[in-house]
Design an enzyme around this catalytic site. Sequence first.
Site, PDB file in Angstrom:
ATOM      1  N   ASP A   1       0.812  -1.216   0.000  1.00 31.11           N
ATOM      2  CA  ASP A   1       0.000   0.000   0.000  1.00 31.11           C
ATOM      3  C   ASP A   1       0.850   1.272   0.000  1.00 31.11           C
ATOM      4  OD1 ASP A   1       0.985  -0.459   2.541  1.00 31.11           O
ATOM      5  OD2 ASP A   1      -0.977  -0.680   3.481  1.00 31.11           O
TER       6      ASP A   1
ATOM      7  N   ASN B   1      -7.666  -2.656  14.114  1.00 28.49           N
ATOM      8  CA  ASN B   1      -9.047  -3.022  13.742  1.00 28.49           C
ATOM      9  C   ASN B   1      -9.072  -4.231  12.800  1.00 28.49           C
ATOM     10  OD1 ASN B   1      -8.098  -1.978  11.356  1.00 28.49           O
ATOM     11  ND2 ASN B   1      -9.506  -0.241  11.264  1.00 28.49           N
TER      12      ASN B   1
ATOM     13  N   GLU C   1      -9.490  -1.839   4.916  1.00 27.19           N
ATOM     14  CA  GLU C   1     -10.157  -1.457   6.150  1.00 27.19           C
ATOM     15  C   GLU C   1     -11.454  -2.244   6.336  1.00 27.19           C
ATOM     16  OE1 GLU C   1      -8.651   0.173   8.356  1.00 27.19           O
ATOM     17  OE2 GLU C   1      -8.339   2.287   7.890  1.00 27.19           O
TER      18      GLU C   1
HETATM   19  C1  GLP Z   1      -0.535   0.437   8.511  1.00 32.12           C
HETATM   20  C2  GLP Z   1      -0.174  -0.413   7.294  1.00 32.12           C
HETATM   21  C3  GLP Z   1      -0.385  -1.879   7.555  1.00 32.12           C
HETATM   22  C4  GLP Z   1       0.239  -2.260   8.882  1.00 32.12           C
HETATM   23  C5  GLP Z   1      -0.439  -1.504   9.991  1.00 32.12           C
HETATM   24  C6  GLP Z   1       0.073  -1.858  11.364  1.00 32.12           C
HETATM   25  O1  GLP Z   1      -1.857   0.803   8.563  1.00 32.12           O
HETATM   26  N1  GLP Z   1      -0.916  -0.031   6.146  1.00 32.12           N
HETATM   27  O2  GLP Z   1       0.177  -2.622   6.491  1.00 32.12           O
HETATM   28  O3  GLP Z   1       0.123  -3.638   9.100  1.00 32.12           O
HETATM   29  O4  GLP Z   1      -0.200  -0.132   9.765  1.00 32.12           O
HETATM   30  O5  GLP Z   1       1.207  -1.113  11.654  1.00 32.12           O
HETATM   31  P1  GLP Z   1       2.189  -1.389  12.846  1.00 32.12           P
HETATM   32  O6  GLP Z   1       3.006  -2.543  12.438  1.00 32.12           O
HETATM   33  O7  GLP Z   1       2.984  -0.120  12.958  1.00 32.12           O
HETATM   34  O8  GLP Z   1       1.363  -1.652  14.045  1.00 32.12           O
END
Ligand code: GLP
Length: 241
Positions: A67, A136, A143
Site C-alpha cells: 500500500d 481493527n 479497512e
Molecule cells: C498500517 C499499514 C499496515 C500495517 C499496519 C500496522 O496501517 N498499512 O500494512 O500492518 O499499519 O502497523 P504497525 O506494524 O505499525 O502496528
Amino acid sequence: MMIYKVKSYEEMSKKAASIIASQIIIKPDSVLGLATGSSPVGTYQNLIELYKKGYIDFSRITSINLDEYKGLEPTNNQSYRYFMNNNLFDHVNIDKKATFVPDGLEMDSDKACGDYEKIIESYGGIDLQLLGIGRNGHIGFNEPGPAFIKDTHCTDLTQSTIDANKRFFASEEDVPHQAYSMGIGSIMKAKKILLIACGEDKADAMAKTINGPITPEVPASILQLHKDVVIIADEAALSKL
Ligand code: GLP
C-alpha cells in the site's frame, strides 16, 4: 494456520526474517509481497544482516508492496516508498526497478489502481506475502467494511487507523485520509502468507482473525481460508485467543 508464539519483538523479527530468507534461497527470483509499519522493521534489519553476511542475495528478487498513502510523494519521509528504501532496499542488492509501491502521487485513483493490478498480474502474483495487522484487523489498507475488496483500490482510512498511524506524523492534520491498497484477492492468491504481530493493542484483532467469524468487518479473518499462513506473534498479541 501455523501459529508461533514468541517472547519478544526481537524473536518475532528473527523468525520472520528466517522464513523470508529461506524463500529467497529456495527461489532466488521470488516475488515478495512486502509490508510497512513498525512490525516489519526488525524483520528487515535481520534480512539486511543476513544479506551482509552473504547468506541471501536480492539481485533477482521482485518486491510488490501492499500500500501507499494517496498524495504523499516518494521523498516524503512518511511515504511507504521512503520507508521501504530506508528500511530495506537501500541496504541490500535489490534492483530498485524491480521494487513496486503504488504511486501515491497519481491522483486518478482508477489509473493508480489499474496500473498496480497490471504490475501484480505481470509478475504472476506473489510467492510470499508479509503482513502486519491493524488494531481493527486491517491488512495492507483493507479497512473493515461491508465487503472484501478483491483488487487494488483507493480506501478511506478509518479513524482507528488514522489514530494509530498519527504517531509517525508531525500532527494528525498531516495524516492522509486516503490510501491505495492491494486488494484481498491478490493477498489471498499469494502462495504463502506470513503475518507478524506484537503487543496488546493487537490482541483483539488477532483473536478475531484466528477464532472469529470470517467477516469483512475484520479483514484479516479471511486468512482462515488460506492454505499456507504462518503467524508469528508475541504473548501479548495472542493474549485474547
Ligand atoms: C498500517 C499499514 C499496515 C500495517 C499496519 C500496522 O496501517 N498499512 O500494512 O500492518 O499499519 O502497523 P504497525 O506494524 O505499525 O502496528
